[in-house]
Write a protein that holds these residues in place. Structure first.
Motif, PDB file in Angstrom:
ATOM      1  N   ALA A 135       4.741  -8.966  20.225  1.00  0.00           N
ATOM      2  CA  ALA A 135       3.850  -9.014  19.061  1.00  0.00           C
ATOM      3  C   ALA A 135       4.115  -7.841  18.120  1.00  0.00           C
ATOM      4  O   ALA A 135       4.155  -8.007  16.893  1.00  0.00           O
ATOM      5  N   SER A 136       4.314  -6.636  18.686  1.00  0.00           N
ATOM      6  CA  SER A 136       4.528  -5.453  17.831  1.00  0.00           C
ATOM      7  C   SER A 136       5.880  -5.538  17.120  1.00  0.00           C
ATOM      8  O   SER A 136       6.007  -5.171  15.953  1.00  0.00           O
ATOM      9  N   ASP A 137       6.914  -6.069  17.830  1.00  0.00           N
ATOM     10  CA  ASP A 137       8.240  -6.213  17.199  1.00  0.00           C
ATOM     11  C   ASP A 137       8.179  -7.198  16.035  1.00  0.00           C
ATOM     12  O   ASP A 137       8.772  -6.974  14.973  1.00  0.00           O
ATOM     13  N   GLU A 138       7.465  -8.326  16.244  1.00  0.00           N
ATOM     14  CA  GLU A 138       7.348  -9.322  15.173  1.00  0.00           C
ATOM     15  C   GLU A 138       6.582  -8.740  13.972  1.00  0.00           C
ATOM     16  O   GLU A 138       6.937  -8.948  12.817  1.00  0.00           O
ATOM     17  N   PHE A 139       5.513  -7.976  14.288  1.00  0.00           N
ATOM     18  CA  PHE A 139       4.685  -7.359  13.252  1.00  0.00           C
ATOM     19  C   PHE A 139       5.522  -6.418  12.380  1.00  0.00           C
ATOM     20  O   PHE A 139       5.462  -6.452  11.144  1.00  0.00           O
ATOM     21  N   MET A 140       6.362  -5.582  13.027  1.00  0.00           N
ATOM     22  CA  MET A 140       7.171  -4.622  12.282  1.00  0.00           C
ATOM     23  C   MET A 140       8.332  -5.307  11.555  1.00  0.00           C
ATOM     24  O   MET A 140       8.726  -4.872  10.473  1.00  0.00           O
TER      25      MET A 140
ATOM     26  N   GLN B 255       1.883   5.051  14.890  1.00  0.00           N
ATOM     27  CA  GLN B 255       0.654   4.795  14.127  1.00  0.00           C
ATOM     28  C   GLN B 255       0.926   4.800  12.622  1.00  0.00           C
ATOM     29  O   GLN B 255       0.458   3.927  11.896  1.00  0.00           O
ATOM     30  N   LYS B 256       1.709   5.783  12.164  1.00  0.00           N
ATOM     31  CA  LYS B 256       1.996   5.874  10.724  1.00  0.00           C
ATOM     32  C   LYS B 256       2.794   4.665  10.239  1.00  0.00           C
ATOM     33  O   LYS B 256       2.535   4.115   9.172  1.00  0.00           O
ATOM     34  N   LEU B 257       3.808   4.261  11.036  1.00  0.00           N
ATOM     35  CA  LEU B 257       4.619   3.097  10.644  1.00  0.00           C
ATOM     36  C   LEU B 257       3.776   1.826  10.645  1.00  0.00           C
ATOM     37  O   LEU B 257       3.978   0.930   9.831  1.00  0.00           O
ATOM     38  N   ALA B 258       2.794   1.752  11.587  1.00  0.00           N
ATOM     39  CA  ALA B 258       1.938   0.562  11.654  1.00  0.00           C
ATOM     40  C   ALA B 258       0.995   0.499  10.452  1.00  0.00           C
ATOM     41  O   ALA B 258       0.639  -0.578   9.982  1.00  0.00           O
ATOM     42  N   GLN B 259       0.623   1.674   9.954  1.00  0.00           N
ATOM     43  CA  GLN B 259      -0.373   1.703   8.884  1.00  0.00           C
ATOM     44  C   GLN B 259       0.211   1.495   7.491  1.00  0.00           C
ATOM     45  O   GLN B 259      -0.522   1.154   6.571  1.00  0.00           O
ATOM     46  N   ILE B 260       1.511   1.738   7.317  1.00  0.00           N
ATOM     47  CA  ILE B 260       2.065   1.556   5.962  1.00  0.00           C
ATOM     48  C   ILE B 260       2.031   0.068   5.616  1.00  0.00           C
ATOM     49  O   ILE B 260       2.208  -0.792   6.486  1.00  0.00           O
ATOM     50  N   ARG B 261       1.777  -0.221   4.371  1.00  0.00           N
ATOM     51  CA  ARG B 261       1.707  -1.633   3.948  1.00  0.00           C
ATOM     52  C   ARG B 261       2.582  -1.808   2.726  1.00  0.00           C
ATOM     53  O   ARG B 261       2.811  -0.862   1.956  1.00  0.00           O
ATOM     54  N   PRO B 262       3.089  -3.011   2.516  1.00  0.00           N
ATOM     55  CA  PRO B 262       3.900  -3.261   1.327  1.00  0.00           C
ATOM     56  C   PRO B 262       3.079  -2.978   0.075  1.00  0.00           C
ATOM     57  O   PRO B 262       1.910  -3.349  -0.019  1.00  0.00           O
ATOM     58  N   LEU B 263       3.690  -2.295  -0.858  1.00  0.00           N
ATOM     59  CA  LEU B 263       2.997  -1.934  -2.092  1.00  0.00           C
ATOM     60  C   LEU B 263       3.693  -2.594  -3.279  1.00  0.00           C
ATOM     61  O   LEU B 263       4.780  -3.158  -3.143  1.00  0.00           O
ATOM     62  N   THR B 264       3.076  -2.436  -4.410  1.00  0.00           N
ATOM     63  CA  THR B 264       3.754  -2.893  -5.633  1.00  0.00           C
ATOM     64  C   THR B 264       4.944  -1.976  -5.859  1.00  0.00           C
ATOM     65  O   THR B 264       5.015  -0.880  -5.298  1.00  0.00           O
ATOM     66  N   GLU B 265       5.847  -2.407  -6.723  1.00  0.00           N
ATOM     67  CA  GLU B 265       7.049  -1.623  -7.017  1.00  0.00           C
ATOM     68  C   GLU B 265       6.674  -0.206  -7.458  1.00  0.00           C
ATOM     69  O   GLU B 265       7.263   0.778  -7.013  1.00  0.00           O
ATOM     70  N   GLU B 266       5.646  -0.111  -8.344  1.00  0.00           N
ATOM     71  CA  GLU B 266       5.251   1.211  -8.868  1.00  0.00           C
ATOM     72  C   GLU B 266       4.684   2.095  -7.747  1.00  0.00           C
ATOM     73  O   GLU B 266       5.022   3.275  -7.635  1.00  0.00           O
ATOM     74  N   GLU B 267       3.825   1.479  -6.906  1.00  0.00           N
ATOM     75  CA  GLU B 267       3.219   2.248  -5.815  1.00  0.00           C
ATOM     76  C   GLU B 267       4.278   2.730  -4.820  1.00  0.00           C
ATOM     77  O   GLU B 267       4.216   3.840  -4.314  1.00  0.00           O
ATOM     78  N   GLN B 268       5.272   1.831  -4.568  1.00  0.00           N
ATOM     79  CA  GLN B 268       6.350   2.217  -3.637  1.00  0.00           C
ATOM     80  C   GLN B 268       7.099   3.439  -4.148  1.00  0.00           C
ATOM     81  O   GLN B 268       7.341   4.405  -3.415  1.00  0.00           O
ATOM     82  N   GLN B 269       7.472   3.388  -5.419  1.00  0.00           N
ATOM     83  CA  GLN B 269       8.238   4.504  -5.998  1.00  0.00           C
ATOM     84  C   GLN B 269       7.421   5.797  -5.944  1.00  0.00           C
ATOM     85  O   GLN B 269       7.939   6.857  -5.612  1.00  0.00           O
TER      86      GLN B 269
END
Length: 900
Positions: free
Chosen positions: A736-741, A818-832
């Protein structure tokens, strides 16, 4: 009657003699090639280098190439510098290549000696580091010897503090790199705080030749190199505590000068408590023995040490409102070097100067462990034999005494011991007067700035013209030393270790030429040199007739080595000279370490006022006292090293892990291993092995997995299923964790995901390592008390440090997952924006590293509003030590303050 050892030496020769003898055939072979190499053109010398390089790459050993390489190097030096290396210099070079310390007397040309093994080892293409004691010598030697390297077709660079990045990287990429021990150590630490391989400076630790090796690997090895960042400001606490310390009476503390230790007595503790209660620092109901008082106890201890163990103008000076430490061995200022654990702040409070905030350690290494990173190590000095055991035991370095080119003609007189310091100084002034009147130059050695200035006052009263060389005259050092051999010159010097400039009888021709050309730039350099060389030759003869340089020491140092260094300034290259030590029973060494036996000897020999006792027995007794002190200091350093070795093993693991992360193209596998390990730990915690299902904590596991791994799974239901054991749950969580990441990575895009993983891994490792260093420091400060419980503090430290390291790695895995699990996809601007912020944080840590002592300059900022470079009226009114309003980050006095 001769002892058995003496008889054996007469028959077989000493081990040193046998080593020297073994090099003679090699030196003869190099000499035999001289006519052949003299016939080669300049280009042919460079071509020879290329052919030797090709042979080294082809598998020939450096020992096989040694004779040709040394012959080539000697010819290049002869053409480039006009210096033909003596046979003993070739010998010194051979011993260095073999990984030894070459002990060569002052004036025997060690700077040229280093070029031979450096050239030979540079043929491997791995880079050679030549280490000097200060930046002036690193720059001087690299400029001077680069002519030889250029003639051989190999590159030479120099590393110095505050050097531009690109220039520093180029210097480390050279075949031969000159640098100070401090800068090499700091760059090693800075490299291991970088986040990109391309930003690292040092490429390899292959071969280091350490000049003044005893000064660097022994005297300076007691202080670790530390890169630190600011902690909370406690300056008011230091000031308040400092008002209490001067009220202490002798019965309030006990001082042990032998071990440089000072502690409060029971009366002292009671007295302190009363004052601290009154000052409002210690709450009324609290005592110094309560656990809550730990911080205050630490501060009052440091205040006591600052007042009773550290003396102004001996251990430090106050300059431009700053407390600057003085190196007790070289007498030099150690700009930017600060005492740790709040001791420096306590001294600043004592002197009433601005208290700078304490620092938190970001990275640290000792010189012992830094230099043991090299595959091969070698060193040069005039004095190493007294510490041969330490060099062998700690660094695996043998010490070989290289014969002098000409026999030593210096007379070393027996020590003269007076009853009181007053009588001693009267005799010293009289001895200086006699030498001065007959035109003999005198070099007077003192052990502190205070004593050098005290003697200077006595010489002024006696109308004897003189120069004083100590940390205050640091800038004029080379000039004062160059003039010290002139007719009738009197030079008072605080410790002469590693000065790097020879005292030449009659004066230094090169220095005189530079002065003459500075005064008259139009003059013909060749004419000026010929005139000055002739004048100096005449003066040299006069000085020789007067007896050469007279070295007069006003005290014995704790280390015989420092005494020998001072003595060695006289009698260079077969010149005449003499040395004499004037002592009194009130000197520190005599008072603290002089044995009762010595006093008995002096009583038997009889002492009258104003008279000195001069006897070989006295020398022997003093040398025994010095050997005892040296032995004790060695034990202290050995113990320090044993403790640091524990941290060093952990440091290597962390630095290797960082490098692996930087080198890896894809960090997905490392992140997955960490994630799976976290899952394993959680399953073991909530579903302990070999337990029944009704003992499982399914709810706890569900919450922990959601928090640490970021996946919402029906864990509670799984734990209630029939036939499900901990292995099944483990596998389901892995999947489950591998699929999630994997899903998260596809949304971020592989390139961005790799970058985020790398940044999170490196940032978390650095943060955890910093916390771990602090924890180890605290453990180290208290572990000594375990000895009272009959437990070995070192073993206790090893065991607990290992447990702390393991728990640090566990929490590292948890944090990264924990940190890698908490990051979420952002908009292009937020990512940059997020990536930019991460990089900014990394740069900030690296900037802190770059701003570390020895310089300690602030980082560059924006210029002050309205600042106009050409108009000083727009600069405001900054203090000398304030940041410059131009925004360079430098202090005002080092920037635009120079122009005012």
């Amino acid at each position: 009657m001769l002892g058995l050892g003496s008889v054996a030496k007469k028959v077989f020769g000493t081990p040193n003699d046998r080593k020297v003898k073994a090099t003679r055939p090699i030196v003869d072979a190099i000499n035999a090639l001289e006519p052949e190499y003299e016939a080669l053109s300049d280009d042919a010398l460079k071509e020879k280098t290329q052919s030797l390089k090709a042979r080294a790459e082809g598998g020939e050993s450096l020992d096989d190439l040694l004779v040709e390489a040394f012959a080539n190097c000697r010819e290049a030096a002869k053409r480039a510098l006009g210096l033909r290396a003596f046979d003993v210099q070739l010998m010194g070079g051979i011993f260095l290549h073999q990984g030894n310390i070459s002990e060569m007397k002052t004036g025997e040309g060690k700077t040229l000696v280093a070029t031979f093994p450096a050239y030979l080892n540079a043929l491997t293409g791995r880079g050679v580091h030549i280490v000097t004691v200060n930046d002036y010598l690193a720059k001087r030697d690299s400029e001077w010897m680069s002519k030889v390297y250029d003639a051989l077709g190999i590159t030479c660079g120099v590393v110095y503090p505050q050097q531009p990045d690109a220039e520093k990287r180029d210097a480390y990429a050279c075949d031969v790199t000159y640098a100070t021990n401090n800068e090499l150590g700091f760059d090693y630490l800075r490299d291991n705080m970088k986040s990109e391989l391309k930003d690292m400076y040092q490429r390899d630790h292959y071969f280091a030749i350490v000049d003044e090796v005893d000064s660097i690997l022994i005297d300076e090895a007691r202080t670790p190199l530390i890169i630190s960042g600011p902690a909370q400001d406690r300056s008011e606490l230091y000031k308040t505590i400092d008002t209490v310390i001067p009220h202490l009476q002798d019965e309030h503390f006990s001082l042990d000068e032998k071990t440089r230790n000072v502690t409060y007595t029971d009366e002292g503790n009671e007295f302190l408590e009363g004052h601290l209660h009154a000052a409002g620092i210690l709450p009324e109901e609290q005592t110094l023995y309560d656990p809550e008082s730990t911080t205050i106890v630490h501060h009052v201890n440091q205040g006591l040490r600052a007042h009773k163990l550290f003396t102004k103008d001996k251990d430090y000076i106050v300059r431009d409102g700053e407390v600057v430490l003085i190196d007790e061995f070289t007498g030099r200022m150690m700009a930017g070097r600060r005492l740790s654990d709040g001791l420096h702040q306590a001294i600043e409070a004592k002197e009433g100067v601005n208290i700078q905030p304490e620092n938190v350690t970001l990275a640290q290494v000792t010189f012992q462990n830094y230099f043991r990173l090299y595959d091969k190590l070698a060193g040069m000095t005039g004095t190493a034999l007294t510490e041969a055991e330490e060099f062998q035991e700690i660094y695996g370095l043998g010490v070989v005494e290289v014969p002098t080119n000409k026999p030593i003609a210096r007379e070393d007189e027996h020590d003269a011991v007076y009853r009181t310091a007053g009588e001693k100084y009267q005799a010293i002034v009289e001895a200086i007067r006699k030498a001065h009147e007959k035109g003999q130059p005198v070099l007077v050695g003192t052990t502190s700035i205070e004593k050098s200035e005290q003697l200077s006052d006595l010489l002024k009263k006696a109308d004897l013209p003189h120069n004083v060389l100590n940390a205050r005259q640091h800038e004029q050092e080379a000039q004062i030393v160059a003039d010290a051999g002139k007719t009738g010159a009197i030079t008072i010097a605080t410790n002469m270790a590693g000065r790097g400039t020879d005292i030449q009888l009659g004066g230094n021709v090169d220095m005189k030429v530079m002065q003459a050309l500075a005064e008259n730039p139009e003059a013909d350099p060749e004419e000026v040199r010929a005139r000055i060389a002739a004048e100096t030759a005449d003066e040299k003869e006069k000085v020789k007739e007067a007896g050469g340089l007279f070295v007069l020491a006003t005290e014995r140092h704790e280390s015989r080595r420092i005494d020998n260094q001072l003595r060695g300034r006289s009698g260079r290259q077969g010149d005449p000279g003499r040395s004499s030590f004037f002592l009194s029973l009130e000197d520190d060494l005599m008072r603290i370490f002089g044995s009762e036996r010595l006093e008995n000897v002096l009583q038997k020999l009889g002492m009258k006022e104003g008279e000195a006792i001069v006897h070989p027995w006295v020398n022997k007794s003093l040398e025994k006292a010095q050997a005892k002190v040296e032995g004790r200091n060695f034990d202290i350093r050995k113990q320090l090293l044993k403790f640091d070795d524990v941290m060093n093993d952990q440091r290597k693991v962390i630095f290797a892990q960082r490098r692996e992360i930087m080198e890896a193209e894809d960090l997905g596998e490392i992140a997955q291993d960490m994630r799976h390990q976290v899952i394993d730990d959680l399953v073991d915690q909530y579903i302990p092995p070999k337990t029944y299902a009704d003992q499982w904590d399914g709810e706890g596991l569900y919450v922990a997995v959601l928090e640490k791994v970021g996946i919402d799974m029906p864990v509670i239901a799984w734990t209630e299923e029939d036939g499900v054991d901990d292995e099944v749950i483990r596998e389901r969580l892995y999947t489950a964790s591998d699929e999630f990441m994997a899903e998260k990575a596809s949304k971020f895009g592989p390139e961005n995901m790799r970058m985020i993983e790398k940044q999170i891994l490196l940032q978390t490792i650095d943060a955890k390592w910093r916390e771990h260093l602090l924890t180890l420091e605290h453990l180290r400060s208290v572990v000594g008390f375990r000895g009272y419980a009959q437990r070995d503090p070192l073993n206790e430290y090893k065991n607990e440090a290992f447990q702390l390291f393991e728990s640090m790695l566990d929490s590292l895995r948890e944090d990264v997952t924990q940190k890698l699990a908490q990051i979420r996809p952002l908009t292009e601007e937020e990512q940059q924006a997020m990536l930019a912020q991460m990089q900014q944080q990394r740069k900030q840590v690296e900037a802190e590293a770059q701003a570390t002592p020895p310089q300690g300059e602030a980082q560059a900022e924006a210029a002050a509003p309205g600042f106009v470079e050409a108009d000083p009226s727009t600069w405001g009114n900054p203090g000398r030590n304030d940041a410059c309003p131009c925004g360079s980050g430098k202090k005002f006095k080092h920037c635009h303050g120079q122009l005012v």
